[in-house]
Design an enzyme around this catalytic site. Structure first.
Site, PDB file in Angstrom:
ATOM      1  CG  ASN A   1     -31.426  29.422  29.648  1.00 27.87           C
ATOM      2  OD1 ASN A   1     -30.490  29.872  30.303  1.00 27.87           O
ATOM      3  ND2 ASN A   1     -32.456  28.802  30.198  1.00 27.87           N
TER       4      ASN A   1
ATOM      5  CE1 TYR B   1     -33.076  26.731  36.466  1.00 23.07           C
ATOM      6  CE2 TYR B   1     -32.246  24.766  37.571  1.00 23.07           C
ATOM      7  CZ  TYR B   1     -32.121  26.099  37.244  1.00 23.07           C
ATOM      8  OH  TYR B   1     -31.044  26.821  37.694  1.00 23.07           O
TER       9      TYR B   1
ATOM     10  NE  ARG C   1     -28.661  30.039  40.799  1.00 23.27           N
ATOM     11  CZ  ARG C   1     -27.990  29.029  40.238  1.00 23.27           C
ATOM     12  NH1 ARG C   1     -27.677  29.062  38.959  1.00 23.27           N
ATOM     13  NH2 ARG C   1     -27.633  27.983  40.950  1.00 23.27           N
TER      14      ARG C   1
ATOM     15  NE  ARG D   1     -29.640  22.520  36.288  1.00 19.37           N
ATOM     16  CZ  ARG D   1     -29.336  23.692  35.770  1.00 19.37           C
ATOM     17  NH1 ARG D   1     -29.755  24.005  34.554  1.00 19.37           N
ATOM     18  NH2 ARG D   1     -28.608  24.549  36.431  1.00 19.37           N
TER      19      ARG D   1
ATOM     20  CD  GLU E   1     -29.477  37.036  29.817  1.00 20.15           C
ATOM     21  OE1 GLU E   1     -28.726  37.910  29.362  1.00 20.15           O
ATOM     22  OE2 GLU E   1     -29.622  36.854  31.037  1.00 20.15           O
TER      23      GLU E   1
ATOM     24  CG  ASP F   1     -16.102  40.057  24.386  1.00 24.24           C
ATOM     25  OD1 ASP F   1     -16.802  40.982  24.853  1.00 24.24           O
ATOM     26  OD2 ASP F   1     -14.922  39.863  24.712  1.00 24.24           O
TER      27      ASP F   1
ATOM     28  CG  HIS G   1     -32.170  33.452  32.657  1.00 22.88           C
ATOM     29  ND1 HIS G   1     -31.048  32.667  32.537  1.00 22.88           N
ATOM     30  CD2 HIS G   1     -31.810  34.707  32.304  1.00 22.88           C
ATOM     31  CE1 HIS G   1     -30.039  33.432  32.143  1.00 22.88           C
ATOM     32  NE2 HIS G   1     -30.479  34.673  31.989  1.00 22.88           N
TER      33      HIS G   1
ATOM     34  CB  ALA H   1     -23.819  28.395  35.097  1.00 25.69           C
TER      35      ALA H   1
ATOM     36  CG  HIS I   1     -24.882  33.893  36.516  1.00 24.63           C
ATOM     37  ND1 HIS I   1     -25.984  34.729  36.467  1.00 24.63           N
ATOM     38  CD2 HIS I   1     -25.386  32.616  36.530  1.00 24.63           C
ATOM     39  CE1 HIS I   1     -27.084  33.992  36.473  1.00 24.63           C
ATOM     40  NE2 HIS I   1     -26.751  32.713  36.504  1.00 24.63           N
TER      41      HIS I   1
ATOM     42  NE  ARG J   1     -32.490  29.949  41.188  1.00 22.44           N
ATOM     43  CZ  ARG J   1     -31.897  29.068  40.390  1.00 22.44           C
ATOM     44  NH1 ARG J   1     -31.956  29.238  39.070  1.00 22.44           N
ATOM     45  NH2 ARG J   1     -31.268  28.031  40.891  1.00 22.44           N
TER      46      ARG J   1
ATOM     47  CB  SER K   1     -35.333  30.089  37.678  1.00 20.10           C
ATOM     48  OG  SER K   1     -33.997  30.462  37.366  1.00 20.10           O
TER      49      SER K   1
ATOM     50  N   PRO L   1     -25.152  25.046  29.460  1.00 22.82           N
ATOM     51  CG  PRO L   1     -23.491  25.779  30.904  1.00 22.82           C
ATOM     52  CD  PRO L   1     -24.186  26.132  29.629  1.00 22.82           C
ATOM     53  CG  ASN L   2     -25.403  21.716  34.136  1.00 22.37           C
ATOM     54  OD1 ASN L   2     -24.914  20.591  34.100  1.00 22.37           O
ATOM     55  ND2 ASN L   2     -24.720  22.773  34.553  1.00 22.37           N
TER      56      ASN L   2
HETATM   57  C1  DQA Z   1     -30.957  29.423  34.255  1.00 22.06           C
HETATM   58  C2  DQA Z   1     -30.506  30.204  35.500  1.00 22.06           C
HETATM   59  C3  DQA Z   1     -29.006  30.072  35.716  1.00 22.06           C
HETATM   60  O1  DQA Z   1     -28.605  30.775  36.866  1.00 22.06           O
HETATM   61  C4  DQA Z   1     -28.638  28.611  35.905  1.00 22.06           C
HETATM   62  O2  DQA Z   1     -27.238  28.471  36.026  1.00 22.06           O
HETATM   63  C5  DQA Z   1     -29.187  27.729  34.848  1.00 22.06           C
HETATM   64  C6  DQA Z   1     -30.537  27.970  34.319  1.00 22.06           C
HETATM   65  C7  DQA Z   1     -32.496  29.453  34.075  1.00 22.06           C
HETATM   66  O3  DQA Z   1     -32.941  29.098  32.996  1.00 22.06           O
HETATM   67  O4  DQA Z   1     -33.222  29.775  35.014  1.00 22.06           O
HETATM   68  O5  DQA Z   1     -28.567  26.748  34.455  1.00 22.06           O
HETATM   69  O6  DQA Z   1     -30.388  30.034  33.113  1.00 22.06           O
END
Ligand code: DQA
Length: 144
Positions: free
Chosen positions: A72, A22, A109, A17, A96, A85, A98, A75, A78, A105, A100, A9-10
């Site tokens: 990735n 990011y 997170r 953003r 995985e 699962d 990220h 959110a 977390h 942070r 950031s 998401p996002n």
């Molecule tokens: C993220 C870190 C997450 O905490 C955050 O919710 C994101 C992006 C990252 O790529 O740094 O949406 O996964």
């Protein structure tokens, strides 16, 4: 080698953003960069803002020819036991990523419910994290 790259998401908003966190690259920029860096790899890129849709995509790797997954989870990292699962049920390696450094942070997170079921967690390298993930998969792949 077929690699599925999932963004949660996002992350469709990358570029506009919170660029101070990011970066200014869009998701398409990151995907183009991966294609350029690994011309022999067949990438499938997928982004969704919906937990169930991401789970369906993860499950689809059980019947499709996918050799590895880079995710990735944004959110969902977390708190999504459902995505955790779904990853546990897979037979292919999952990394995985990220953008950031989640450990530098907010408290919420710093914890990933996903990392324990992944081969590795890469955090804080910006978009290079995706390339590092693919490089790592290649190094561990029997038929890279
Ligand atoms: C993220 C870190 C997450 O905490 C955050 O919710 C994101 C992006 C990252 O790529 O740094 O949406 O996964």
């Amino acid at each position: 080698m077929n690699v599925l790259v999932i963004n949660g998401p996002n992350l469709n908003l990358l570029g506009r953003r919170e660029p101070e966190i990011y970066g200014t690259q869009t998701l398409k920029d990151i995907q183009d960069e991966l294609r350029r860096a690994f011309p022999k790899i067949r990438f499938t890129f997928f982004q969704s803002n919906h937990e169930g849709v991401i789970i369906d995509k993860l499950q689809s790797t059980l019947s499709k020819k996918v050799d590895a997954v880079v995710i990735n989870p944004a959110a969902f990292t977390h708190y999504s036991y459902a995505i955790r699962d779904a990853i546990s049920a897979l037979t292919v390696p999952v990394i995985e990523v990220h953008l950031s450094n989640i450990h530098l942070r907010e408290e919420f997170r710093k914890h990933s419910v996903i990392a324990p079921v992944c081969k590795a967690q890469i955090s804080g390298f910006g978009s290079a994290g995706y390339r590092i993930a693919v490089e790592t998969l290649l190094q561990h792949s029997p038929k890279s």
